[in-house]
Every structure is written in structure tokens, then in C-alpha cells.
Design a protein around this motif. Sequence first.
Motif, PDB file in Angstrom:
ATOM      1  N   LYS A  69      -1.724  12.699  -8.696  1.00 43.07           N
ATOM      2  CA  LYS A  69      -2.894  12.208  -9.446  1.00 43.07           C
ATOM      3  C   LYS A  69      -2.696  10.783  -9.954  1.00 43.07           C
ATOM      4  O   LYS A  69      -3.656  10.050 -10.117  1.00 43.07           O
ATOM      5  N   VAL A  70      -1.464  10.403 -10.233  1.00 45.51           N
ATOM      6  CA  VAL A  70      -1.219   9.089 -10.841  1.00 45.51           C
ATOM      7  C   VAL A  70      -0.449   8.136  -9.941  1.00 45.51           C
ATOM      8  O   VAL A  70      -0.218   6.989 -10.322  1.00 45.51           O
ATOM      9  N   ILE A  71      -0.054   8.596  -8.776  1.00 47.09           N
ATOM     10  CA  ILE A  71       0.799   7.764  -7.923  1.00 47.09           C
ATOM     11  C   ILE A  71       0.096   6.485  -7.476  1.00 47.09           C
ATOM     12  O   ILE A  71       0.726   5.428  -7.378  1.00 47.09           O
ATOM     13  N   ASN A  72      -1.205   6.543  -7.209  1.00 44.18           N
ATOM     14  CA  ASN A  72      -1.929   5.343  -6.760  1.00 44.18           C
ATOM     15  C   ASN A  72      -1.972   4.273  -7.841  1.00 44.18           C
ATOM     16  O   ASN A  72      -1.817   3.080  -7.554  1.00 44.18           O
ATOM     17  N   ILE A  73      -2.173   4.691  -9.075  1.00 42.98           N
ATOM     18  CA  ILE A  73      -2.225   3.728 -10.179  1.00 42.98           C
ATOM     19  C   ILE A  73      -0.855   3.089 -10.383  1.00 42.98           C
ATOM     20  O   ILE A  73      -0.740   1.869 -10.523  1.00 42.98           O
ATOM     21  N   PHE A  74       0.184   3.913 -10.396  1.00 43.28           N
ATOM     22  CA  PHE A  74       1.528   3.369 -10.572  1.00 43.28           C
ATOM     23  C   PHE A  74       1.942   2.487  -9.399  1.00 43.28           C
ATOM     24  O   PHE A  74       2.643   1.498  -9.582  1.00 43.28           O
ATOM     25  N   THR A  75       1.515   2.824  -8.214  1.00 43.61           N
ATOM     26  CA  THR A  75       1.818   1.986  -7.053  1.00 43.61           C
ATOM     27  C   THR A  75       1.171   0.609  -7.206  1.00 43.61           C
ATOM     28  O   THR A  75       1.789  -0.415  -6.899  1.00 43.61           O
ATOM     29  N   GLY A  76      -0.057   0.576  -7.685  1.00 44.54           N
ATOM     30  CA  GLY A  76      -0.737  -0.703  -7.921  1.00 44.54           C
ATOM     31  C   GLY A  76      -0.048  -1.529  -8.986  1.00 44.54           C
ATOM     32  O   GLY A  76       0.128  -2.748  -8.836  1.00 44.54           O
ATOM     33  N   ILE A  77       0.363  -0.869 -10.061  1.00 40.89           N
ATOM     34  CA  ILE A  77       1.055  -1.577 -11.144  1.00 40.89           C
ATOM     35  C   ILE A  77       2.391  -2.128 -10.652  1.00 40.89           C
ATOM     36  O   ILE A  77       2.749  -3.281 -10.922  1.00 40.89           O
ATOM     37  N   ILE A  78       3.123  -1.314  -9.904  1.00 37.86           N
ATOM     38  CA  ILE A  78       4.434  -1.736  -9.416  1.00 37.86           C
ATOM     39  C   ILE A  78       4.303  -2.847  -8.379  1.00 37.86           C
ATOM     40  O   ILE A  78       5.094  -3.796  -8.365  1.00 37.86           O
ATOM     41  N   ALA A  79       3.317  -2.762  -7.507  1.00 36.66           N
ATOM     42  CA  ALA A  79       3.104  -3.829  -6.523  1.00 36.66           C
ATOM     43  C   ALA A  79       2.742  -5.138  -7.219  1.00 36.66           C
ATOM     44  O   ALA A  79       3.174  -6.216  -6.799  1.00 36.66           O
ATOM     45  N   SER A  80       1.966  -5.049  -8.290  1.00 39.60           N
ATOM     46  CA  SER A  80       1.618  -6.255  -9.054  1.00 39.60           C
ATOM     47  C   SER A  80       2.840  -6.823  -9.759  1.00 39.60           C
ATOM     48  O   SER A  80       3.018  -8.047  -9.827  1.00 39.60           O
ATOM     49  N   ALA A  81       3.689  -5.947 -10.287  1.00 38.02           N
ATOM     50  CA  ALA A  81       4.926  -6.418 -10.935  1.00 38.02           C
ATOM     51  C   ALA A  81       5.845  -7.079  -9.912  1.00 38.02           C
ATOM     52  O   ALA A  81       6.465  -8.105 -10.207  1.00 38.02           O
ATOM     53  N   GLY A  82       5.921  -6.513  -8.725  1.00 38.97           N
ATOM     54  CA  GLY A  82       6.723  -7.136  -7.661  1.00 38.97           C
ATOM     55  C   GLY A  82       6.169  -8.492  -7.267  1.00 38.97           C
ATOM     56  O   GLY A  82       6.921  -9.433  -7.008  1.00 38.97           O
TER      57      GLY A  82
END
Length: 173
Positions: A69-82
Amino acid sequence: MNSGNIYSEISSNSAGSKKDATKSGFQGESYTKMAKSVIIGTIISLFSSVILLIVFAFIINLMFGDPDKVINIFTGIIASAGALIGGFRASKMNGSNGLISGLMTGIATSIVIFIIMIFSGKHDSSVSAVFRIVLIICQVVFATVGGIFAVNSHGKKNRNYSAASFAARNKKK
């Protein structure tokens, strides 16, 4: 007029010398340096995103009962941090033009991630096109902000100047 290339002619007329042209970034060496820093920044961005994804995958799995349920949001946040890390590093390597090098790094990172999403064969139907566009925009913005921060950061300089040293330094100029 100079018998050199058009860049030296333009810079000699407007800036006055080839030395000023080099400072203003009209030489081809600055484009090569920019391209190199963007490529390395993109690699650093992708590498740091993968490392952050691995770390946060364990955390998300422990914290949430259903991580899907939350993996897409965290993936977006992590990709932005990268992208932020990659833009910062690219601009630090380039030394100037933080906005441009950060922007180019963000665009390159987004293109690489988009290509990986296309060729991975896994198209998640729950992820809307709007979310993917927002992800790309966030990566570009975060990389640009990282580039701006990198140019405006100054290593380990002592900023506690006494009034006497400040006056002496300004007197020399």
C-alpha cells in the motif's frame, strides 16, 4: 576580428579578452566538464537510490503489515532523495552552474528510471500516469535544489572572522 572560433570572437568583443570568455563559460571545456559531472551525478543518484531502497525496504516491511500500500510513495520519496544527492554531487564536481547541472542530472536520472520502468516488464496498473509524472517532476526539482545547495555550500571554511581580519582582507581587494 579574431581568427579563432565564433565563441572567442563574441567573448572578445563583449567581454574584452579570452580570459574573460573562459570565466563566462564560452569554452568547450566547460561543456565537457558539465557533461562529465552530469553523468557521474546520475550514476551517484541511481546508486544512492538503490541503497536507500534496500534500507527502506527492510524498514517498511517491519513497520507496515501490508507494504504494497505504501511502497509506491516511499519509492517516489527515495528516488527524489537520490536525485537530490546526485544533483548535489554533480554541481560540486562542476563547481559552478548549480542550477543547470542539477537540472540536467535530474532529467538524466528521470530518463534512466523511466527506461528501466519500461524495459522491466512490470507495469504496475495501480500506479497512475499522474503519479509517474509527479515522480519525474519531483526528481528534477530535488536534483536542481541539490545543485543549487552544492554551489552555495563552501567546504570547511571558518566563518568567524574578526573585524581586523575582515578589514585586512577587504583592503587587499
